[in-house]
Design a protein around this motif. Structure first.
Motif, PDB file in Angstrom:
ATOM      1  N   ASP A  37     -39.331   7.965  38.120  1.00 15.77           N
ATOM      2  CA  ASP A  37     -39.533   7.733  39.285  1.00 15.77           C
ATOM      3  C   ASP A  37     -39.559   8.643  40.236  1.00 15.77           C
ATOM      4  OD1 ASP A  37     -39.409   5.061  38.719  1.00 15.77           O
ATOM      5  OD2 ASP A  37     -37.556   4.336  39.415  1.00 15.77           O
ATOM      6  N   ILE A  38     -38.557   9.866  39.983  1.00 16.76           N
ATOM      7  CA  ILE A  38     -38.569  11.183  40.741  1.00 16.76           C
ATOM      8  C   ILE A  38     -39.902  12.039  40.560  1.00 16.76           C
ATOM      9  CG2 ILE A  38     -37.520  13.313  41.237  1.00 16.76           C
ATOM     10  CD1 ILE A  38     -34.684  11.763  40.904  1.00 16.76           C
ATOM     11  N   ALA A  44     -46.668  12.107  44.336  1.00 13.84           N
ATOM     12  CA  ALA A  44     -47.378  11.431  45.465  1.00 13.84           C
ATOM     13  C   ALA A  44     -47.033  12.214  46.785  1.00 13.84           C
ATOM     14  CB  ALA A  44     -46.451   9.819  45.632  1.00 13.84           C
ATOM     15  N   MET A  45     -45.766  13.056  46.794  1.00 15.07           N
ATOM     16  CA  MET A  45     -45.785  13.838  47.995  1.00 15.07           C
ATOM     17  C   MET A  45     -46.555  15.054  47.855  1.00 15.07           C
ATOM     18  SD  MET A  45     -41.708  13.845  48.853  1.00 15.07           S
ATOM     19  CE  MET A  45     -40.998  14.073  47.173  1.00 15.07           C
ATOM     20  N   ASP A  46     -47.027  15.486  46.787  1.00 13.92           N
ATOM     21  CA  ASP A  46     -47.792  16.698  46.561  1.00 13.92           C
ATOM     22  C   ASP A  46     -49.009  16.322  46.989  1.00 13.92           C
ATOM     23  OD1 ASP A  46     -45.757  18.485  45.674  1.00 13.92           O
ATOM     24  OD2 ASP A  46     -46.131  18.344  43.652  1.00 13.92           O
ATOM     25  N   GLN A  47     -49.788  15.091  46.705  1.00 16.25           N
ATOM     26  CA  GLN A  47     -50.868  14.542  47.127  1.00 16.25           C
ATOM     27  C   GLN A  47     -51.072  14.188  48.549  1.00 16.25           C
ATOM     28  OE1 GLN A  47     -51.088  10.982  44.560  1.00 16.25           O
ATOM     29  NE2 GLN A  47     -51.879  12.193  42.770  1.00 16.25           N
ATOM     30  N   THR A  48     -49.861  13.796  49.018  1.00 15.09           N
ATOM     31  CA  THR A  48     -49.844  13.463  50.593  1.00 15.09           C
ATOM     32  C   THR A  48     -49.985  14.848  51.375  1.00 15.09           C
ATOM     33  OG1 THR A  48     -48.650  11.541  50.349  1.00 15.09           O
ATOM     34  CG2 THR A  48     -48.449  12.664  52.353  1.00 15.09           C
ATOM     35  N   VAL A  49     -49.325  15.817  50.876  1.00 17.76           N
ATOM     36  CA  VAL A  49     -49.186  17.189  51.649  1.00 17.76           C
ATOM     37  C   VAL A  49     -50.733  17.634  51.393  1.00 17.76           C
ATOM     38  CG1 VAL A  49     -48.623  19.813  51.225  1.00 17.76           C
ATOM     39  CG2 VAL A  49     -46.859  17.948  51.276  1.00 17.76           C
ATOM     40  N   SER A  50     -51.283  17.559  50.111  1.00 19.44           N
ATOM     41  CA  SER A  50     -52.785  18.007  49.812  1.00 19.44           C
ATOM     42  C   SER A  50     -53.824  17.347  51.082  1.00 19.44           C
ATOM     43  CB  SER A  50     -53.127  17.848  48.567  1.00 19.44           C
ATOM     44  OG  SER A  50     -54.352  18.347  48.558  1.00 19.44           O
ATOM     45  N   GLY A  51     -53.415  15.962  51.136  1.00 18.10           N
ATOM     46  CA  GLY A  51     -54.112  15.219  52.117  1.00 18.10           C
ATOM     47  C   GLY A  51     -54.146  15.593  53.541  1.00 18.10           C
ATOM     48  N   VAL A  52     -52.764  15.799  53.984  1.00 16.83           N
ATOM     49  CA  VAL A  52     -52.736  16.320  55.245  1.00 16.83           C
ATOM     50  C   VAL A  52     -53.329  17.541  55.649  1.00 16.83           C
ATOM     51  CG1 VAL A  52     -50.962  17.027  56.930  1.00 16.83           C
ATOM     52  CG2 VAL A  52     -50.500  14.858  55.564  1.00 16.83           C
ATOM     53  N   SER A  53     -53.063  18.556  54.620  1.00 14.83           N
ATOM     54  CA  SER A  53     -53.795  19.905  54.697  1.00 14.83           C
ATOM     55  C   SER A  53     -55.269  19.816  54.976  1.00 14.83           C
ATOM     56  CB  SER A  53     -53.512  20.896  53.459  1.00 14.83           C
ATOM     57  OG  SER A  53     -52.425  20.937  53.344  1.00 14.83           O
ATOM     58  N   ASP A  54     -56.012  18.744  53.923  1.00 11.85           N
ATOM     59  CA  ASP A  54     -57.255  18.704  54.137  1.00 11.85           C
ATOM     60  C   ASP A  54     -57.652  18.014  55.725  1.00 11.85           C
ATOM     61  OD1 ASP A  54     -57.701  19.536  51.584  1.00 11.85           O
ATOM     62  OD2 ASP A  54     -57.865  17.222  50.832  1.00 11.85           O
ATOM     63  N   VAL A  55     -56.829  17.040  56.230  1.00 10.93           N
ATOM     64  CA  VAL A  55     -57.160  16.512  57.520  1.00 10.93           C
ATOM     65  C   VAL A  55     -56.979  17.639  58.588  1.00 10.93           C
ATOM     66  CG1 VAL A  55     -56.209  15.012  59.243  1.00 10.93           C
ATOM     67  CG2 VAL A  55     -56.577  14.215  56.921  1.00 10.93           C
TER      68      VAL A  55
END
Length: 75
Positions: A37-38, A44-55
């Protein structure tokens, strides 16, 4: 009498040892599940960071484009 008392204690120790072994296996399985789970959460957090960077990059590009348009319009 002492011999039968010892046998009862020995049997109880065997039962407790069996229960402890089963509990240890259950704990190990739970720890494994938590680790998975961790790991999933980290991905998921890495993907979110990547998405935020893209935005952020898209917003920066939009700001530059707006500034160019405003520059052309003002001249």
């Amino acid at each position: 009498e002492q011999g039968s008392g010892f046998a009862v204690v020995a049997d109880e120790i065997r039962v407790l040892a069996t229960e402890c072994a089963a509990a240890a296996k259950a704990i190990a399985a739970t720890v494994g599940d938590v680790r998975e789970d961790i790991s999933d959460a980290v991905v998921a957090m890495d993907q979110t960071v990547s998405g935020v960077s893209d935005v952020g990059a898209i917003a920066q590009d939009a700001t530059h484009a707006r500034d160019r348009v405003l520059g052309v319009v003002s001249h």
